[in-house]
Motif scaffolding. Structure first.
Motif, PDB file in Angstrom:
ATOM      1  N   ALA A  49      12.521  -4.920  17.610  1.00 58.20           N
ATOM      2  CA  ALA A  49      11.789  -5.345  16.412  1.00 58.20           C
ATOM      3  C   ALA A  49      10.620  -4.423  16.092  1.00 58.20           C
ATOM      4  CB  ALA A  49      11.314  -6.780  16.587  1.00 58.20           C
ATOM      5  N   ARG A  50       9.975  -3.884  17.096  1.00 55.89           N
ATOM      6  CA  ARG A  50       8.810  -3.032  16.830  1.00 55.89           C
ATOM      7  C   ARG A  50       9.191  -1.711  16.166  1.00 55.89           C
ATOM      8  NH1 ARG A  50      10.007  -2.276  22.189  1.00 55.89           N
ATOM      9  NH2 ARG A  50       9.983  -0.127  22.918  1.00 55.89           N
ATOM     10  N   LEU A  51      10.465  -1.349  16.184  1.00 53.53           N
ATOM     11  CA  LEU A  51      10.916  -0.113  15.549  1.00 53.53           C
ATOM     12  C   LEU A  51      11.476  -0.359  14.143  1.00 53.53           C
ATOM     13  CD1 LEU A  51      12.623   1.645  18.587  1.00 53.53           C
ATOM     14  CD2 LEU A  51      10.334   2.004  17.684  1.00 53.53           C
ATOM     15  N   GLY A  52      11.212  -1.534  13.599  1.00 51.31           N
ATOM     16  CA  GLY A  52      11.695  -1.872  12.260  1.00 51.31           C
ATOM     17  C   GLY A  52      11.169  -0.936  11.191  1.00 51.31           C
ATOM     18  N   ILE A  53       9.953  -0.472  11.347  1.00 52.81           N
ATOM     19  CA  ILE A  53       9.358   0.460  10.378  1.00 52.81           C
ATOM     20  C   ILE A  53      10.161   1.757  10.328  1.00 52.81           C
ATOM     21  CG2 ILE A  53       7.291   1.810   9.818  1.00 52.81           C
ATOM     22  CD1 ILE A  53       6.762  -1.059   9.394  1.00 52.81           C
ATOM     23  N   GLN A  54      10.594   2.227  11.500  1.00 56.97           N
ATOM     24  CA  GLN A  54      11.402   3.454  11.535  1.00 56.97           C
ATOM     25  C   GLN A  54      12.737   3.232  10.838  1.00 56.97           C
ATOM     26  OE1 GLN A  54      11.641   4.495  15.668  1.00 56.97           O
ATOM     27  NE2 GLN A  54       9.566   5.340  15.722  1.00 56.97           N
ATOM     28  N   GLU A  55      13.316   2.056  11.001  1.00 58.11           N
ATOM     29  CA  GLU A  55      14.577   1.730  10.322  1.00 58.11           C
ATOM     30  C   GLU A  55      14.382   1.749   8.813  1.00 58.11           C
ATOM     31  OE1 GLU A  55      18.191   0.422   8.921  1.00 58.11           O
ATOM     32  OE2 GLU A  55      17.758   1.265  10.888  1.00 58.11           O
ATOM     33  N   ILE A  56      13.289   1.179   8.352  1.00 58.85           N
ATOM     34  CA  ILE A  56      13.016   1.155   6.912  1.00 58.85           C
ATOM     35  C   ILE A  56      12.800   2.567   6.384  1.00 58.85           C
ATOM     36  CG2 ILE A  56      11.356   0.406   5.160  1.00 58.85           C
ATOM     37  CD1 ILE A  56      10.985  -2.145   6.845  1.00 58.85           C
ATOM     38  N   ARG A  57      12.047   3.379   7.096  1.00 60.76           N
ATOM     39  CA  ARG A  57      11.820   4.765   6.662  1.00 60.76           C
ATOM     40  C   ARG A  57      13.108   5.578   6.635  1.00 60.76           C
ATOM     41  NH1 ARG A  57       6.341   5.638  10.100  1.00 60.76           N
ATOM     42  NH2 ARG A  57       4.950   4.644   8.615  1.00 60.76           N
ATOM     43  N   ALA A  58      13.988   5.329   7.586  1.00 61.66           N
ATOM     44  CA  ALA A  58      15.244   6.080   7.655  1.00 61.66           C
ATOM     45  C   ALA A  58      16.190   5.702   6.515  1.00 61.66           C
ATOM     46  CB  ALA A  58      15.925   5.852   8.999  1.00 61.66           C
ATOM     47  N   ASN A  59      16.110   4.479   6.042  1.00 56.05           N
ATOM     48  CA  ASN A  59      17.006   3.995   4.979  1.00 56.05           C
ATOM     49  C   ASN A  59      16.206   3.446   3.808  1.00 56.05           C
ATOM     50  OD1 ASN A  59      19.625   4.311   6.403  1.00 56.05           O
ATOM     51  ND2 ASN A  59      18.632   2.913   7.830  1.00 56.05           N
ATOM     52  N   LEU A  60      15.187   4.148   3.407  1.00 53.63           N
ATOM     53  CA  LEU A  60      14.259   3.676   2.388  1.00 53.63           C
ATOM     54  C   LEU A  60      14.961   3.359   1.063  1.00 53.63           C
ATOM     55  CD1 LEU A  60      11.320   3.023   1.810  1.00 53.63           C
ATOM     56  CD2 LEU A  60      11.035   5.389   1.025  1.00 53.63           C
ATOM     57  N   GLU A  61      15.908   4.190   0.670  1.00 49.92           N
ATOM     58  CA  GLU A  61      16.606   3.972  -0.604  1.00 49.92           C
ATOM     59  C   GLU A  61      17.319   2.622  -0.625  1.00 49.92           C
ATOM     60  OE1 GLU A  61      17.460   6.682   1.358  1.00 49.92           O
ATOM     61  OE2 GLU A  61      16.099   8.121   0.425  1.00 49.92           O
ATOM     62  N   SER A  62      17.971   2.288   0.483  1.00 47.53           N
ATOM     63  CA  SER A  62      18.690   1.014   0.562  1.00 47.53           C
ATOM     64  C   SER A  62      17.733  -0.168   0.449  1.00 47.53           C
ATOM     65  CB  SER A  62      19.456   0.906   1.875  1.00 47.53           C
ATOM     66  OG  SER A  62      20.428   1.905   1.954  1.00 47.53           O
ATOM     67  N   TYR A  63      16.607  -0.077   1.119  1.00 52.56           N
ATOM     68  CA  TYR A  63      15.661  -1.186   1.108  1.00 52.56           C
ATOM     69  C   TYR A  63      14.958  -1.314  -0.246  1.00 52.56           C
ATOM     70  CZ  TYR A  63      16.524  -1.762   6.026  1.00 52.56           C
ATOM     71  OH  TYR A  63      17.140  -1.998   7.229  1.00 52.56           O
TER      72      TYR A  63
END
Length: 97
Positions: A49-63
């Protein structure tokens, strides 16, 4: 003769119309789509869960896409349903004769 000016989405008594309420609820519920997408991707890839920010940055367009399009679509759908609910309520309390 006074002109009657009411805020948009309200009735004569000041009550908010179903159309407005349903649109707002649809928009708020639409914000759950990007949160759900984040949870599914994190569970699928085993990301903590603490790496959620990295997931969002990696797939910013989708989010960004899901955070904007889903609330808009659900708000429009809610407004349409609310419009019909307002009409039904009006016809249920109005005698055509």
């Amino acid at each position: 003769m006074q002109s009657i000016v009411r805020p948009i989405g309200t009735f004569a008594g000041g009550a908010v119309s179903r159309r407005t309420r349903y649109a707002l609820v649809g928009g708020v519920l639409g914000l759950g789509a990007p949160a759900g997408l984040l949870v599914v991707r994190m569970l699928k890839h085993g990301v903590p869960a603490r790496l959620g920010i990295q997931e969002i940055r990696a797939n910013l367009e989708s989010y960004v896409y899901t955070a904007t399009s889903t609330p808009v679509v659900l708000a429009v759908f809610g407004a349409m349903l609310g419009h019909y609910a307002d009409r039904l309520a009006h016809f249920a309390t109005t005698d055509p004769l």
